[in-house]
Write a protein that holds these residues in place. Structure first.
Motif, PDB file in Angstrom:
ATOM      1  N   THR A  99       0.476  -1.073  -0.217  1.00 53.87           N
ATOM      2  CA  THR A  99       0.235   0.097   0.021  1.00 53.87           C
ATOM      3  C   THR A  99       1.116   1.431  -0.117  1.00 53.87           C
ATOM      4  O   THR A  99       1.857   0.968   0.804  1.00 53.87           O
ATOM      5  CB  THR A  99      -0.656   0.441   0.787  1.00 53.87           C
ATOM      6  N   GLY A 100       0.318   2.240  -0.935  1.00 56.75           N
ATOM      7  CA  GLY A 100       1.315   2.882  -0.948  1.00 56.75           C
ATOM      8  C   GLY A 100       0.770   4.355   0.313  1.00 56.75           C
ATOM      9  O   GLY A 100       0.122   4.015   1.029  1.00 56.75           O
ATOM     10  N   LYS A 101       2.074   4.738   0.946  1.00 53.40           N
ATOM     11  CA  LYS A 101       2.045   5.494   1.970  1.00 53.40           C
ATOM     12  C   LYS A 101       2.851   7.444   2.106  1.00 53.40           C
ATOM     13  O   LYS A 101       3.718   7.157   1.149  1.00 53.40           O
ATOM     14  CB  LYS A 101       3.131   4.938   3.202  1.00 53.40           C
ATOM     15  N   SER A 102       2.774   8.089   2.501  1.00 57.46           N
ATOM     16  CA  SER A 102       3.338   9.430   2.676  1.00 57.46           C
ATOM     17  C   SER A 102       4.962   8.631   3.051  1.00 57.46           C
ATOM     18  O   SER A 102       5.206   8.044   3.863  1.00 57.46           O
ATOM     19  CB  SER A 102       2.530  10.466   3.750  1.00 57.46           C
ATOM     20  N   ASN A 103       5.695   9.591   2.323  1.00 54.96           N
ATOM     21  CA  ASN A 103       6.923   9.689   2.014  1.00 54.96           C
ATOM     22  C   ASN A 103       7.749  10.025   3.643  1.00 54.96           C
ATOM     23  O   ASN A 103       8.423  10.827   3.917  1.00 54.96           O
ATOM     24  CB  ASN A 103       7.786  10.525   1.352  1.00 54.96           C
ATOM     25  N   LYS A 104       7.484   9.072   4.765  1.00 56.08           N
ATOM     26  CA  LYS A 104       7.851   9.766   6.336  1.00 56.08           C
ATOM     27  C   LYS A 104       7.599  10.504   7.004  1.00 56.08           C
ATOM     28  O   LYS A 104       7.739  11.514   7.662  1.00 56.08           O
ATOM     29  CB  LYS A 104       9.985   9.559   6.162  1.00 56.08           C
ATOM     30  N   LEU A 105       6.793  11.062   6.333  1.00 59.00           N
ATOM     31  CA  LEU A 105       6.015  12.625   6.576  1.00 59.00           C
ATOM     32  C   LEU A 105       4.831  12.588   7.045  1.00 59.00           C
ATOM     33  O   LEU A 105       3.624  11.421   5.892  1.00 59.00           O
ATOM     34  CB  LEU A 105       5.858  14.021   6.119  1.00 59.00           C
ATOM     35  N   PRO A 106       3.136  13.532   7.595  1.00 57.56           N
ATOM     36  CA  PRO A 106       3.931  13.869   8.144  1.00 57.56           C
ATOM     37  C   PRO A 106       4.362  13.663   9.969  1.00 57.56           C
ATOM     38  O   PRO A 106       4.121  11.908  10.481  1.00 57.56           O
ATOM     39  CB  PRO A 106       2.794  14.634   8.879  1.00 57.56           C
ATOM     40  N   ILE A 107       5.208  14.141  11.168  1.00 55.16           N
ATOM     41  CA  ILE A 107       5.682  13.485  12.055  1.00 55.16           C
ATOM     42  C   ILE A 107       4.670  13.932  12.812  1.00 55.16           C
ATOM     43  O   ILE A 107       4.926  15.526  13.015  1.00 55.16           O
ATOM     44  CB  ILE A 107       7.349  14.125  11.912  1.00 55.16           C
TER      45      ILE A 107
ATOM     46  N   TRP B 233       5.611   8.526  12.764  1.00 57.42           N
ATOM     47  CA  TRP B 233       5.283   9.006  11.141  1.00 57.42           C
ATOM     48  C   TRP B 233       4.044   8.610  11.251  1.00 57.42           C
ATOM     49  O   TRP B 233       3.744   7.222  11.449  1.00 57.42           O
ATOM     50  CB  TRP B 233       5.609   7.928  10.554  1.00 57.42           C
ATOM     51  N   ILE B 234       2.987   9.584  10.594  1.00 52.62           N
ATOM     52  CA  ILE B 234       1.720   9.099  10.578  1.00 52.62           C
ATOM     53  C   ILE B 234       1.208   8.557   8.964  1.00 52.62           C
ATOM     54  O   ILE B 234       1.517  10.055   7.954  1.00 52.62           O
ATOM     55  CB  ILE B 234       0.590  10.913  10.459  1.00 52.62           C
ATOM     56  N   PRO B 235       1.452   8.095   8.672  1.00 52.82           N
ATOM     57  CA  PRO B 235       1.075   6.900   7.495  1.00 52.82           C
ATOM     58  C   PRO B 235      -0.324   7.439   6.739  1.00 52.82           C
ATOM     59  O   PRO B 235      -1.348   6.769   6.169  1.00 52.82           O
ATOM     60  CB  PRO B 235       1.555   5.988   7.234  1.00 52.82           C
TER      61      PRO B 235
END
Length: 365
Positions: A108-116, A161-163
């Motif tokens: 599954t695609g996820k935000s790239n280590k952001l947001p924190i 990290w919020i994916p």
């Protein structure tokens, strides 16, 4: 073992088999129904709806989602560049959040280590997921992304990290911007498809929905946004420049503003941004190559043709590339009409010839 014991044992084995198959079916169904799946690996830009849990400002939204430039949020929501960071939005309003996405094939695609997000007193994973981030990620997803063994044990100051959900996949061979659309109440698949220039079949397929009736209010739907066609070179630092309908973006170190309007024949319209460059001391000339007085965004017309100075990319040597786009407004030649006209002329000449011959014959008689 007597008959009754043997029958009971067989019944238990059968029940066990049914349960196992049932569990496998549920697991398989859940996996198949999960949206934002990646069929390839890579990175891209994505969008997601954030339904505000309370009244807040643009600046706080920017900070919460770690968006580097406020102009990115302004462009995603088609707000004027002059919009101040202190502008307040009411609770329950939806704001589109731009963010970098990373895809791994088969996941599954996820935000790239952001947001924190930094944990504050009285926080819990459920509160962070459901209330701070309005359900954009479940507490289980946050727990897994941060390798937290006990969901009840987080501490003040901990960085999480919020994916956010996303994808970088092409859709039917076309590059798109995947948009996590927060489904409002009383929505329909057909209505969403029509609103965002896609089809109901595509939405059902991307989101693993067996039927339009499976659409649920509050769900985050994967909506592929078509981008305006551009003339950006594949060697440019901002290639591919994907700007969806109804949005704009700043590029070339903020020197160029490009907006997409489907009414403009899905053609990307770029012009000088009139704001300061984020890297260069000043923005370079944007005169169109091979012209004397045609600059980026300008259009000239002559006879029945039109020339537009279009954006073609930018490079580290402080160069902004442009190109001339030609658009003919001349009426197309109608070969059929010409042929019919020639045919009509030929017929008239034939009848004239026959009439003359008849008159000559009459004179002789």
């Amino acid at each position: 073992m007597d008959y009754r014991s043997s029958r009971a044992a067989a019944l238990l084995r059968g029940l066990s088999l049914v349960c196992s198959v049932g569990v496998l079916f549920v697991i398989f169904s859940s996996a198949a129904a999960e949206p934002f799946q990646c069929n390839s690996s890579g990175t891209c830009d994505a969008l997601v709806d954030y339904v505000l849990p309370n009244s807040t400002t643009l600046s706080r939204i920017q900070t919460l989602f770690n968006v580097k430039n406020l102009t990115s949020i302004l462009g995603a929501n088609n707000l004027p560049l002059s919009t101040p960071p202190q502008r307040t939005f009411p609770a329950n309003q939806t704001v589109k959040i731009p963010f970098p996405c990373i895809c791994t094939k088969g996941a599954t695609g996820k935000s790239n280590k952001l947001p924190i997000y930094t944990v504050v007193p009285n926080d819990g994973l459920y509160h962070i997921a459901a209330e701070v981030f309005s359900g954009l990620a479940t507490f289980q997803q946050i727990q897994a992304a941060n390798n937290i063994s006990n969901a009840n044990l987080i501490y003040v100051g901990q960085k999480l990290w919020i994916p956010l959900p996303c994808s970088c996949d092409q859709v039917d061979g076309q590059m798109v911007v995947h948009y996590g659309y927060a489904v409002p109440a009383r929505s329909s698949v057909d209505g969403i498809a029509q609103q965002y220039n896609t089809t109901a079949d595509v939405l059902l397929r991307l989101n693993g929905l067996a039927s339009p009736n499976d659409l649920k209010a509050g769900a985050i739907l994967d909506v592929p946004l078509k981008a305006c066609a551009s003339m950006v070179s594949n060697t440019s630092l901002d290639y591919p420049l994907l700007v969806p309908n109804g949005t704009y973006t700043l590029t070339a170190t903020n020197c160029v503003k490009c907006n997409c309007d489907a009414a403009n024949n899905w053609t990307l319209n770029c012009e000088p941004s009139q704001i300061k460059s984020s890297v260069w001391s000043s923005c370079p000339s944007m005169q169109c190559q091979g012209t004397d007085n045609l600059y980026l965004g300008n259009t000239t017309s002559s006879s029945c043709s039109r020339s537009t100075c279009a954006y073609a990319g930018y490079y580290n040597n402080r160069t902004i590339s442009t190109t001339t786009a030609l658009d003919s407004t001349c009426p197309a030649s109608d070969n059929n009409s010409s042929a019919m006209s020639m045919q009509g002329s030929w017929k008239r000449n034939l009848w004239l010839f026959v009439l003359v011959q008849v008159l000559v014959l009459c004179v002789w008689i």
